[in-house]
Design a protein around this motif. Sequence first.
Motif, PDB file in Angstrom:
ATOM      1  N   ARG A 189      -2.678  -6.473 -13.655  1.00 41.02           N
ATOM      2  CA  ARG A 189      -1.489  -7.224 -14.072  1.00 41.02           C
ATOM      3  C   ARG A 189      -0.228  -6.392 -13.925  1.00 41.02           C
ATOM      4  N   ALA A 190      -0.326  -5.107 -14.238  1.00 39.37           N
ATOM      5  CA  ALA A 190       0.830  -4.214 -14.064  1.00 39.37           C
ATOM      6  C   ALA A 190       1.257  -4.188 -12.597  1.00 39.37           C
ATOM      7  N   GLU A 191       0.292  -4.172 -11.702  1.00 38.31           N
ATOM      8  CA  GLU A 191       0.616  -4.197 -10.266  1.00 38.31           C
ATOM      9  C   GLU A 191       1.205  -5.544  -9.870  1.00 38.31           C
ATOM     10  N   GLU A 192       0.633  -6.634 -10.365  1.00 39.04           N
ATOM     11  CA  GLU A 192       1.140  -7.970 -10.051  1.00 39.04           C
ATOM     12  C   GLU A 192       2.576  -8.154 -10.543  1.00 39.04           C
ATOM     13  N   LEU A 193       2.908  -7.568 -11.667  1.00 42.01           N
ATOM     14  CA  LEU A 193       4.251  -7.684 -12.218  1.00 42.01           C
ATOM     15  C   LEU A 193       5.266  -6.826 -11.476  1.00 42.01           C
ATOM     16  N   GLY A 194       4.794  -5.992 -10.551  1.00 36.61           N
ATOM     17  CA  GLY A 194       5.692  -5.215  -9.722  1.00 36.61           C
ATOM     18  C   GLY A 194       6.055  -3.844 -10.258  1.00 36.61           C
ATOM     19  N   PHE A 195       5.333  -3.351 -11.251  1.00 39.47           N
ATOM     20  CA  PHE A 195       5.616  -2.015 -11.740  1.00 39.47           C
ATOM     21  C   PHE A 195       5.370  -0.991 -10.641  1.00 39.47           C
ATOM     22  N   HIS A 196       6.190   0.021 -10.597  1.00 39.86           N
ATOM     23  CA  HIS A 196       6.071   1.090  -9.608  1.00 39.86           C
ATOM     24  C   HIS A 196       4.942   2.047  -9.978  1.00 39.86           C
ATOM     25  N   THR A 197       4.871   2.415 -11.256  1.00 38.67           N
ATOM     26  CA  THR A 197       3.888   3.381 -11.738  1.00 38.67           C
ATOM     27  C   THR A 197       3.352   2.920 -13.083  1.00 38.67           C
ATOM     28  N   ALA A 198       2.082   3.209 -13.324  1.00 41.78           N
ATOM     29  CA  ALA A 198       1.482   2.980 -14.644  1.00 41.78           C
ATOM     30  C   ALA A 198       0.929   4.311 -15.129  1.00 41.78           C
ATOM     31  N   TYR A 199       1.314   4.656 -16.332  1.00 44.10           N
ATOM     32  CA  TYR A 199       0.883   5.910 -16.926  1.00 44.10           C
ATOM     33  C   TYR A 199      -0.118   5.666 -18.033  1.00 44.10           C
ATOM     34  N   ILE A 200      -0.854   6.715 -18.363  1.00 49.13           N
ATOM     35  CA  ILE A 200      -1.828   6.678 -19.436  1.00 49.13           C
ATOM     36  C   ILE A 200      -1.687   7.971 -20.225  1.00 49.13           C
ATOM     37  N   TYR A 201      -2.004   7.925 -21.509  1.00 49.24           N
ATOM     38  CA  TYR A 201      -2.025   9.120 -22.344  1.00 49.24           C
ATOM     39  C   TYR A 201      -3.423   9.713 -22.335  1.00 49.24           C
ATOM     40  N   ASP A 202      -3.506  11.001 -22.507  1.00 43.72           N
ATOM     41  CA  ASP A 202      -4.797  11.686 -22.597  1.00 43.72           C
ATOM     42  C   ASP A 202      -4.900  12.385 -23.947  1.00 43.72           C
TER      43      ASP A 202
ATOM     44  N   ARG B 214      -1.291  -0.726  -4.678  1.00 45.57           N
ATOM     45  CA  ARG B 214       0.018  -0.098  -4.498  1.00 45.57           C
ATOM     46  C   ARG B 214       0.509   0.652  -5.726  1.00 45.57           C
ATOM     47  N   LEU B 215      -0.040   0.365  -6.866  1.00 47.27           N
ATOM     48  CA  LEU B 215       0.422   0.935  -8.120  1.00 47.27           C
ATOM     49  C   LEU B 215       0.181   2.443  -8.149  1.00 47.27           C
ATOM     50  N   ARG B 216       1.240   3.207  -8.430  1.00 42.61           N
ATOM     51  CA  ARG B 216       1.095   4.651  -8.583  1.00 42.61           C
ATOM     52  C   ARG B 216       0.562   4.923  -9.977  1.00 42.61           C
ATOM     53  N   LEU B 217      -0.251   5.953 -10.118  1.00 42.55           N
ATOM     54  CA  LEU B 217      -0.927   6.237 -11.375  1.00 42.55           C
ATOM     55  C   LEU B 217      -0.627   7.654 -11.836  1.00 42.55           C
ATOM     56  N   GLY B 218      -0.608   7.851 -13.152  1.00 42.07           N
ATOM     57  CA  GLY B 218      -0.383   9.194 -13.660  1.00 42.07           C
ATOM     58  C   GLY B 218      -0.607   9.288 -15.152  1.00 42.07           C
ATOM     59  N   THR B 219      -0.600  10.530 -15.653  1.00 43.93           N
ATOM     60  CA  THR B 219      -0.707  10.765 -17.089  1.00 43.93           C
ATOM     61  C   THR B 219       0.651  11.198 -17.623  1.00 43.93           C
ATOM     62  N   LEU B 220       1.018  10.683 -18.774  1.00 42.52           N
ATOM     63  CA  LEU B 220       2.233  11.145 -19.439  1.00 42.52           C
ATOM     64  C   LEU B 220       1.952  12.444 -20.170  1.00 42.52           C
ATOM     65  N   VAL B 221       0.795  12.526 -20.783  1.00 38.79           N
ATOM     66  CA  VAL B 221       0.375  13.724 -21.499  1.00 38.79           C
ATOM     67  C   VAL B 221      -1.063  14.003 -21.104  1.00 38.79           C
ATOM     68  N   THR B 222      -1.351  15.248 -20.760  1.00 35.61           N
ATOM     69  CA  THR B 222      -2.721  15.650 -20.480  1.00 35.61           C
ATOM     70  C   THR B 222      -3.074  16.757 -21.461  1.00 35.61           C
TER      71      THR B 222
END
Length: 107
Positions: A48-61, A89-97
């Motif tokens: 859904r985040a990709e469908e909504l057009g977000f550039h990046t989605a982050y996750i906390y660790d 297409r959605l870029r992925l990353g962690t905000l905190v690791t």
Amino acid sequence: MPPEYVRGHRAADGCARGRRLVGMSLRLSTVILPVHRWHEGGRDRWRRAEELGFHTAYIYDHLSWRTFRDGPWFGALPTLTAAATATERLRLGTLVTSVKPCSPFAA
């Protein structure tokens, strides 16, 4: 950038667009908390985040999150790996690791 271009117009005439801001694009990102099982809505949130057009989605660790301490909290790296298979297409990353023991013997 000179101050006369900061608000998208020149200070001299008050309404002409500054040339430096024309054509700029805005990239929005989101945070998805790893509290949903993959087959119970987790996958759908990343898609859904990709469908909504977000550039990046982050996750906390984090090891835990105060308001979710009585429920599941899934690992960031396995969740990002699964999200990479569910999106294109959605870029992925962690905000905190977190620096924490990840040894299979530390169970």
